[in-house]
Scaffold this active site. Structure first.
Site, PDB file in Angstrom:
ATOM      1  N   HIS A  27     -10.028  -2.508   6.455  1.00  0.00           N
ATOM      2  CA  HIS A  27      -9.827  -3.844   5.866  1.00  0.00           C
ATOM      3  C   HIS A  27     -10.578  -4.865   6.712  1.00  0.00           C
ATOM      4  O   HIS A  27     -10.805  -4.643   7.901  1.00  0.00           O
ATOM      5  CB  HIS A  27      -8.325  -4.174   5.848  1.00  0.00           C
ATOM      6  CG  HIS A  27      -7.961  -5.210   4.818  1.00  0.00           C
ATOM      7  ND1 HIS A  27      -8.260  -6.558   4.967  1.00  0.00           N
ATOM      8  CD2 HIS A  27      -7.330  -5.104   3.621  1.00  0.00           C
ATOM      9  CE1 HIS A  27      -7.822  -7.216   3.895  1.00  0.00           C
ATOM     10  NE2 HIS A  27      -7.256  -6.358   3.056  1.00  0.00           N
ATOM     11  N   GLY A  28     -10.923  -5.996   6.104  1.00  0.00           N
ATOM     12  CA  GLY A  28     -11.482  -7.108   6.871  1.00  0.00           C
ATOM     13  C   GLY A  28     -10.388  -7.692   7.759  1.00  0.00           C
ATOM     14  O   GLY A  28      -9.205  -7.591   7.430  1.00  0.00           O
ATOM     15  N   ASP A  29     -10.788  -8.329   8.865  1.00  0.00           N
ATOM     16  CA  ASP A  29      -9.759  -8.828   9.786  1.00  0.00           C
ATOM     17  C   ASP A  29      -9.121 -10.144   9.305  1.00  0.00           C
ATOM     18  O   ASP A  29      -8.254 -10.697   9.966  1.00  0.00           O
ATOM     19  CB  ASP A  29     -10.326  -8.994  11.204  1.00  0.00           C
ATOM     20  CG  ASP A  29     -11.474  -9.993  11.255  1.00  0.00           C
ATOM     21  OD1 ASP A  29     -11.826 -10.563  10.193  1.00  0.00           O
ATOM     22  OD2 ASP A  29     -12.023 -10.199  12.346  1.00  0.00           O
ATOM     23  N   ASP A  30      -9.535 -10.603   8.129  1.00  0.00           N
ATOM     24  CA  ASP A  30      -8.986 -11.870   7.621  1.00  0.00           C
ATOM     25  C   ASP A  30      -7.496 -11.796   7.304  1.00  0.00           C
ATOM     26  O   ASP A  30      -6.802 -12.794   7.290  1.00  0.00           O
ATOM     27  CB  ASP A  30      -9.753 -12.321   6.361  1.00  0.00           C
ATOM     28  CG  ASP A  30      -9.818 -11.228   5.312  1.00  0.00           C
ATOM     29  OD1 ASP A  30     -10.041 -10.056   5.693  1.00  0.00           O
ATOM     30  OD2 ASP A  30      -9.647 -11.529   4.122  1.00  0.00           O
ATOM     31  N   THR A  56     -16.794 -11.329   6.916  1.00  0.00           N
ATOM     32  CA  THR A  56     -18.001 -12.169   6.964  1.00  0.00           C
ATOM     33  C   THR A  56     -17.734 -13.553   6.388  1.00  0.00           C
ATOM     34  O   THR A  56     -17.305 -13.676   5.242  1.00  0.00           O
ATOM     35  CB  THR A  56     -19.130 -11.530   6.105  1.00  0.00           C
ATOM     36  OG1 THR A  56     -19.086 -10.133   6.303  1.00  0.00           O
ATOM     37  CG2 THR A  56     -20.486 -12.100   6.438  1.00  0.00           C
ATOM     38  N   TYR A  86       0.823  -1.216   0.000  1.00  0.00           N
ATOM     39  CA  TYR A  86       0.000   0.000   0.000  1.00  0.00           C
ATOM     40  C   TYR A  86       0.861   1.272   0.000  1.00  0.00           C
ATOM     41  O   TYR A  86       0.339   2.373  -0.019  1.00  0.00           O
ATOM     42  CB  TYR A  86      -0.885   0.036   1.257  1.00  0.00           C
ATOM     43  CG  TYR A  86      -2.051  -0.940   1.281  1.00  0.00           C
ATOM     44  CD1 TYR A  86      -2.051  -2.100   0.518  1.00  0.00           C
ATOM     45  CD2 TYR A  86      -3.155  -0.681   2.092  1.00  0.00           C
ATOM     46  CE1 TYR A  86      -3.110  -2.986   0.562  1.00  0.00           C
ATOM     47  CE2 TYR A  86      -4.232  -1.564   2.139  1.00  0.00           C
ATOM     48  CZ  TYR A  86      -4.200  -2.714   1.376  1.00  0.00           C
ATOM     49  OH  TYR A  86      -5.257  -3.590   1.423  1.00  0.00           O
ATOM     50  N   ASP A  91      11.767 -40.401 -23.729  1.00  0.00           N
ATOM     51  CA  ASP A  91      11.128 -39.189 -24.257  1.00  0.00           C
ATOM     52  C   ASP A  91      11.263 -39.161 -25.788  1.00  0.00           C
ATOM     53  O   ASP A  91      12.024 -38.362 -26.338  1.00  0.00           O
ATOM     54  CB  ASP A  91      11.816 -37.975 -23.596  1.00  0.00           C
ATOM     55  CG  ASP A  91      11.244 -36.646 -24.028  1.00  0.00           C
ATOM     56  OD1 ASP A  91      10.108 -36.619 -24.543  1.00  0.00           O
ATOM     57  OD2 ASP A  91      11.941 -35.623 -23.854  1.00  0.00           O
TER      58      ASP A  91
END
Ligand code: SPV
Ligand code: MG
Length: 433
Positions: free
Chosen positions: A89-92, A122, A75, A204
């Site tokens: 931000h989400g806490d994830d 969530t 960032y 091969d």
């Protein structure tokens, strides 16, 4: 009005995002950093809708005042520029692979009195089902096949790693490491003729036929979503190649690389130690044309692999062939070398870039393995393929285990010294939905 910054890597907006956006809006005016495809790909995800579309979607949301493009995972650049009072931000991300980005953001915010605000992320059945559906969609034929072309547009150098089974495919698909202030993962899988043959204990020499190769591809595709480049050996005769590219295109492979050899194909790394014959420019160009003509989509790519340096035919021959194959319609050129030094590959890359500035160039640094991705990119390479390393590292591990069981007349030592636990095995395997 306080300034709030949020960063988004998603291409669909669901209630989990909306919940956090609504809470963030109570703190101030939101600027949304919309991560570029390249940044999203760093974290092993691939957007289904493109950046322009994502910018429009986010800028039309009620609580988003402004959108900006975020072209780094860090960032730092945007926070230094925008100086928001809050990052929301989400806490994830406290404990996931982005925790180091979080730590850096906190440091930057503290330096000027800003604050990080985290809201509970969530989790519910609807959202986890949605995430699963997105992952499934990302592996569907029509989404998967164009990924290579899309990645070539947004990244300087792509890195592909060999996969020869569902399990090795999962390693290429899921491995992410933290490097400096960013993340790193592979862009896709190379399905090598050498490794596909080695897995079957066969030489091969195009003995493992396309039907069998398709079985390997299917196994890998079943559990992964990243783009696949197939080692197509010589491509066979043009009449067969035209049918085979259609099959590969239909099942969602992104590209095939065919090499300009005829007769009994031997692995390139034998070089001139065994008899190997290079095809004529004209014949091979006809094969490329036949393949291109047979395709139904614009996103399947046919790369021409030049064996001139392997067969000691010289740089001039290699460059002439590259030019002619590109004229015949090849979507990219792979140059192979078995020298320990990357110098001849560098020379080829530099010289070819004078002929064409944009056709993708592919390299396989198996022998000149000390070369770095930075050096290859600097000289104009677009795709680096690590062609055989998963199988080469698996073999000594298996051999040590076999020897340990024989020596100790039991499995305890091998289990402890060389094996992961059964619990870990079960966790590697997909076990949800
Ligand atoms: C393969 O991986 O099968 C290749 C690359 O064709 S090489 O083994 O170097 O020829
Ligand atoms: Mg091969």
């Amino acid at each position: 009005m306080k300034k709030v910054f949020m960063s988004f890597a998603t291409d669909i907006v669901h209630s989990g995002h909306l919940n956090i956006i609504e809470k963030a809006a109570e703190l101030g005016e939101i600027t949304a950093g919309i991560q570029t495809d390249e940044v999203i790909a760093l974290n092993n995800r691939f957007p289904i809708v493109d950046l322009e579309e994502r910018l429009r979607i986010f800028s039309s949301l009620k609580h988003i005042a402004k959108v900006v493009v975020q072209d780094t995972l860090s960032y730092r650049k945007l926070l230094t520029e925008l100086k928001p009072d809050y990052v929301v931000h989400g806490d994830d991300w406290i404990n996931n692979e982005l925790s180091f980005v979080r730590r850096e953001a906190i440091e930057i915010l503290e330096s000027y009195g800003g604050k990080l605000v985290e809201f509970p992320y969530t989790y519910n059945n609807v959202l986890s089902h949605l995430n699963h559906q997105l992952k499934v969609a990302s592996g569907l034929t029509e989404v998967r096949r164009p990924k290579l072309k899309r990645l070539l547009k947004v990244k300087n150098l792509l890195s592909f790693l060999e996969a020869h089974s569902g399990l090795s495919g999962l390693i290429v698909e899921n491995t992410v490491v933290c490097k400096g202030d960013s993340l790193k993962s592979f862009d896709g899988m190379w399905i090598s003729s050498l490794c596909d043959s080695t897995m079957k204990g066969k030489p091969d020499i195009e003995l493992v036929d396309l039907t069998s190769r398709l079985g390997t591809i299917d196994e890998i595709m079943d559990v992964t979503t990243k783009p696949i480049i197939l080692d197509g050996d010589t491509g066979g005769i043009p009449e067969h190649f035209a049918y085979n590219v259609k099959t590969l295109e239909r099942i969602g492979v992104s590209a095939v690389i065919i090499e300009d050899k005829i007769g009994l194909k031997r692995n390139s790394l034998f070089g001139t130690e065994v008899a190997q014959t290079q095809d004529s420019i004209q014949n091979f160009s006809e094969k490329i044309k036949a393949g291109k003509k047979a395709l139904n989509s614009h996103d399947f790519m046919i790369f021409a692999r030049i064996e001139s340096l392997i067969l000691e035919k010289g740089m001039k021959d290699a460059l002439l062939r590259a030019e002619k194959y590109a004229e015949a319609g090849a979507d990219g050129i792979m140059i192979h070398s078995r020298r320990k030094s990357p110098d001849e590959v560098f020379e080829f890359l530099r010289s070819f870039r004078k002929i064409s500035s944009d056709i993708p160039l592919v390299v396989i640094p198996t022998v000149y393995s000390s070369v770095t991705e930075e050096e290859l990119a600097e000289h104009g390479a677009n795709i680096v393929i690590y062609a055989n390393h998963l199988i080469r590292s698996a073999y000594p591990a298996m051999l040590n285990t076999a020897k340990s069981i024989l020596i100790n007349s039991r499995a305890k030592e091998a289990s402890e010294d060389f094996c992961i636990s059964i619990k870990d095995v079960l966790e590697i395997l997909p076990n949800k939905e």
